[in-house]
Design a protein around this motif. Structure first.
Motif, PDB file in Angstrom:
ATOM      1  N   LEU A   4       0.825  -1.210   0.000  1.00 45.16           N
ATOM      2  CA  LEU A   4       0.000   0.000   0.000  1.00 45.16           C
ATOM      3  C   LEU A   4       0.865   1.269   0.000  1.00 45.16           C
ATOM      4  O   LEU A   4       0.527   2.257  -0.653  1.00 45.16           O
ATOM      5  N   LYS A   8       0.824   4.231  -2.841  1.00 42.38           N
ATOM      6  CA  LYS A   8       0.627   5.642  -2.501  1.00 42.38           C
ATOM      7  C   LYS A   8       1.758   6.504  -3.066  1.00 42.38           C
ATOM      8  O   LYS A   8       1.513   7.572  -3.633  1.00 42.38           O
ATOM      9  N   SER A  11       1.403   6.636  -6.909  1.00 46.26           N
ATOM     10  CA  SER A  11       0.286   7.487  -7.335  1.00 46.26           C
ATOM     11  C   SER A  11       0.603   8.967  -7.090  1.00 46.26           C
ATOM     12  O   SER A  11       0.228   9.826  -7.895  1.00 46.26           O
ATOM     13  N   ALA A  12       1.295   9.283  -6.001  1.00 42.26           N
ATOM     14  CA  ALA A  12       1.693  10.668  -5.743  1.00 42.26           C
ATOM     15  C   ALA A  12       2.657  11.168  -6.806  1.00 42.26           C
ATOM     16  O   ALA A  12       2.549  12.305  -7.277  1.00 42.26           O
TER      17      ALA A  12
END
Length: 66
Positions: A4, A8, A11-12
């Motif tokens: 996860l 994150k 995606s950032a």
């Protein structure tokens, strides 16, 4: 859990790259506006000087009435 966190971070990074074009456009607009704000007093001063010099030239070229 680490999976996860990687998602994150990935995606950032993708979002930051996608917004790069928008940010550069905003910064360019702000810089252009700041340049125009700085130019205005010089344009006004130049117009005043031109108006004053043209009045002086008009006085010199008009024949005096006797």
């Amino acid at each position: 859990m680490k999976y996860l966190a990687r998602i994150k971070i990935l995606s950032a990074m993708v979002l930051l790259l996608a917004l790069q074009g928008c940010i550069s456009t905003i910064v360019g607009t702000v810089v252009d506006t700041a340049i125009e704000v700085v130019k205005v007093p010089f344009k006004v001063g130049g117009a005043i000087i031109d108006a004053a010099s043209s009045k002086e030239e008009d006085k010199k070229t008009k024949p005096e009435k006797e």
